[in-house]
Write a protein that holds these residues in place. Structure first.
Motif, mmCIF file in Angstrom:
data_model
loop_
_atom_site.group_PDB
_atom_site.id
_atom_site.type_symbol
_atom_site.label_atom_id
_atom_site.label_comp_id
_atom_site.label_asym_id
_atom_site.label_seq_id
_atom_site.Cartn_x
_atom_site.Cartn_y
_atom_site.Cartn_z
ATOM 1 N N ILE A 1 37.124 51.937 46.119
ATOM 2 C CA ILE A 1 38.244 51.178 46.694
ATOM 3 C C ILE A 1 38.472 51.622 48.133
ATOM 4 N N ASP A 2 38.535 52.926 48.350
ATOM 5 C CA ASP A 2 38.731 53.444 49.716
ATOM 6 C C ASP A 2 37.598 52.993 50.630
ATOM 7 N N TRP A 3 36.359 53.092 50.149
ATOM 8 C CA TRP A 3 35.205 52.726 50.968
ATOM 9 C C TRP A 3 35.218 51.245 51.312
ATOM 10 N N LEU A 4 35.462 50.375 50.330
ATOM 11 C CA LEU A 4 35.465 48.934 50.571
ATOM 12 C C LEU A 4 36.553 48.532 51.572
ATOM 13 N N CYS A 5 37.684 49.208 51.514
ATOM 14 C CA CYS A 5 38.757 48.933 52.482
ATOM 15 C C CYS A 5 38.354 49.401 53.877
ATOM 16 N N GLU A 6 37.745 50.583 53.960
ATOM 17 C CA GLU A 6 37.313 51.107 55.262
ATOM 18 C C GLU A 6 36.150 50.314 55.844
ATOM 19 N N ALA A 7 35.136 50.053 55.030
ATOM 20 C CA ALA A 7 33.900 49.445 55.533
ATOM 21 C C ALA A 7 34.039 47.964 55.818
ATOM 22 N N PHE A 8 34.699 47.226 54.939
ATOM 23 C CA PHE A 8 34.752 45.772 55.053
ATOM 24 C C PHE A 8 36.128 45.227 55.416
ATOM 25 N N GLY A 9 37.157 46.045 55.322
ATOM 26 C CA GLY A 9 38.495 45.581 55.663
ATOM 27 C C GLY A 9 39.288 44.998 54.503
ATOM 28 N N PHE A 10 38.824 45.216 53.263
ATOM 29 C CA PHE A 10 39.612 44.756 52.123
ATOM 30 C C PHE A 10 40.988 45.405 52.131
ATOM 31 N N GLN A 11 41.937 44.736 51.512
ATOM 32 C CA GLN A 11 43.261 45.290 51.262
ATOM 33 C C GLN A 11 43.414 45.427 49.754
ATOM 34 N N CYS A 12 43.919 46.561 49.325
ATOM 35 C CA CYS A 12 44.105 46.793 47.897
ATOM 36 C C CYS A 12 45.384 46.081 47.455
ATOM 37 N N GLN A 13 45.236 45.123 46.564
ATOM 38 C CA GLN A 13 46.372 44.338 46.081
ATOM 39 C C GLN A 13 46.975 44.929 44.809
ATOM 40 N N MET A 14 46.123 45.486 43.943
ATOM 41 C CA MET A 14 46.608 46.021 42.674
ATOM 42 C C MET A 14 45.631 47.065 42.151
ATOM 43 N N VAL A 15 46.174 48.127 41.577
ATOM 44 C CA VAL A 15 45.369 49.125 40.874
ATOM 45 C C VAL A 15 46.071 49.452 39.563
ATOM 46 N N VAL A 16 45.330 49.325 38.475
ATOM 47 C CA VAL A 16 45.847 49.679 37.155
ATOM 48 C C VAL A 16 45.080 50.919 36.703
ATOM 49 N N PRO A 17 45.769 52.062 36.621
ATOM 50 C CA PRO A 17 45.077 53.291 36.219
ATOM 51 C C PRO A 17 44.573 53.209 34.783
ATOM 52 N N GLY A 18 43.457 53.895 34.547
ATOM 53 C CA GLY A 18 42.930 54.061 33.202
ATOM 54 C C GLY A 18 43.177 55.492 32.767
ATOM 55 N N SER A 19 42.400 55.968 31.831
ATOM 56 C CA SER A 19 42.560 57.346 31.385
ATOM 57 C C SER A 19 41.904 58.300 32.379
ATOM 58 N N GLY A 20 42.500 59.452 32.556
ATOM 59 C CA GLY A 20 41.976 60.431 33.509
ATOM 60 C C GLY A 20 42.007 59.883 34.918
ATOM 61 N N ASP A 21 40.868 59.999 35.606
ATOM 62 C CA ASP A 21 40.750 59.491 36.975
ATOM 63 C C ASP A 21 40.219 58.060 37.026
ATOM 64 N N ALA A 22 40.043 57.435 35.885
ATOM 65 C CA ALA A 22 39.451 56.096 35.826
ATOM 66 C C ALA A 22 40.415 55.021 36.314
ATOM 67 N N ILE A 23 39.834 53.931 36.776
ATOM 68 C CA ILE A 23 40.583 52.737 37.153
ATOM 69 C C ILE A 23 40.264 51.670 36.109
ATOM 70 N N ALA A 24 41.286 51.192 35.404
ATOM 71 C CA ALA A 24 41.076 50.143 34.412
ATOM 72 C C ALA A 24 40.806 48.810 35.099
ATOM 73 N N HIS A 25 41.528 48.549 36.189
ATOM 74 C CA HIS A 25 41.401 47.263 36.891
ATOM 75 C C HIS A 25 41.972 47.415 38.288
ATOM 76 N N ALA A 26 41.280 46.844 39.273
ATOM 77 C CA ALA A 26 41.789 46.801 40.641
ATOM 78 C C ALA A 26 41.438 45.456 41.249
ATOM 79 N N GLN A 27 42.282 45.011 42.158
ATOM 80 C CA GLN A 27 42.057 43.769 42.896
ATOM 81 C C GLN A 27 42.115 44.075 44.377
ATOM 82 N N LEU A 28 41.041 43.680 45.088
ATOM 83 C CA LEU A 28 40.969 43.842 46.533
ATOM 84 C C LEU A 28 40.845 42.463 47.148
ATOM 85 N N VAL A 29 41.573 42.225 48.234
ATOM 86 C CA VAL A 29 41.576 40.907 48.862
ATOM 87 C C VAL A 29 41.130 41.005 50.318
#
Length: 140
Positions: free
Chosen positions: A18-46
């Motif tokens: 998520i951090d890389w895609l925002c830095e490299a391409f200019g995406f904006q993080c719209q939503m992040v749903v945490p999973g268990s531990g350090d996992a991401i269950a779902h994220a939306q980048l626009v």
């Protein structure tokens, strides 16, 4: 109108992706749903009216069992994402500076686009260019 087709991707280190895609391409993080531990269950980048969805790779559900990562299949891909941008050269330099492996330097195409191709840090291939498939063609 937003596109009805939204690419869905999986990353081993989804927070870093998520951090890389925002830095490299200019995406904006719209939503992040945490999973268990350090996992991401779902994220939306626009970006520019488009969206990708992503989450942590894993075999903890039926969806995850169906997917493999590029390094598990010798870097091959069965599909890629095309990212429409205004300035392919500028975005290529952003991606390069963020650590992308540039597979094809920016070049003009026969259909009027300027495009490049790269791999992100986890090996997913991105096609990036100025071609806008939604723009009406003009008669010359």
């Amino acid at each position: 109108m937003p596109s009805a087709a939204i690419p869905c991707m999986r990353y081993r280190d989804a927070p870093a992706a998520i951090d890389w895609l925002c830095e490299a391409f200019g995406f904006q993080c719209q939503m992040v749903v945490p999973g268990s531990g350090d996992a991401i269950a779902h994220a939306q980048l626009v970006l520019n009216g488009g969206m990708i969805m992503l989450g942590s790779a894993g075999k903890d559900n039926e969806y995850g069992k169906l997917l493999v990562q590029p390094d598990q299949i010798e870097g091959r891909q069965t599909q890629t994402v095309y990212l429409h941008v205004d300035d392919a050269d500028r975005v290529c330099e952003r991606a390069r500076n963020a650590g992308a492996l540039i597979l094809q330097e920016p070049a003009d195409t026969a259909y009027g686009s300027r495009e490049f191709m790269c791999r992100d840090p986890e090996g997913h291939i991105w096609n990036v260019g100025t071609y806008d498939p939604w723009k009406p063609e003009t008669d010359s």
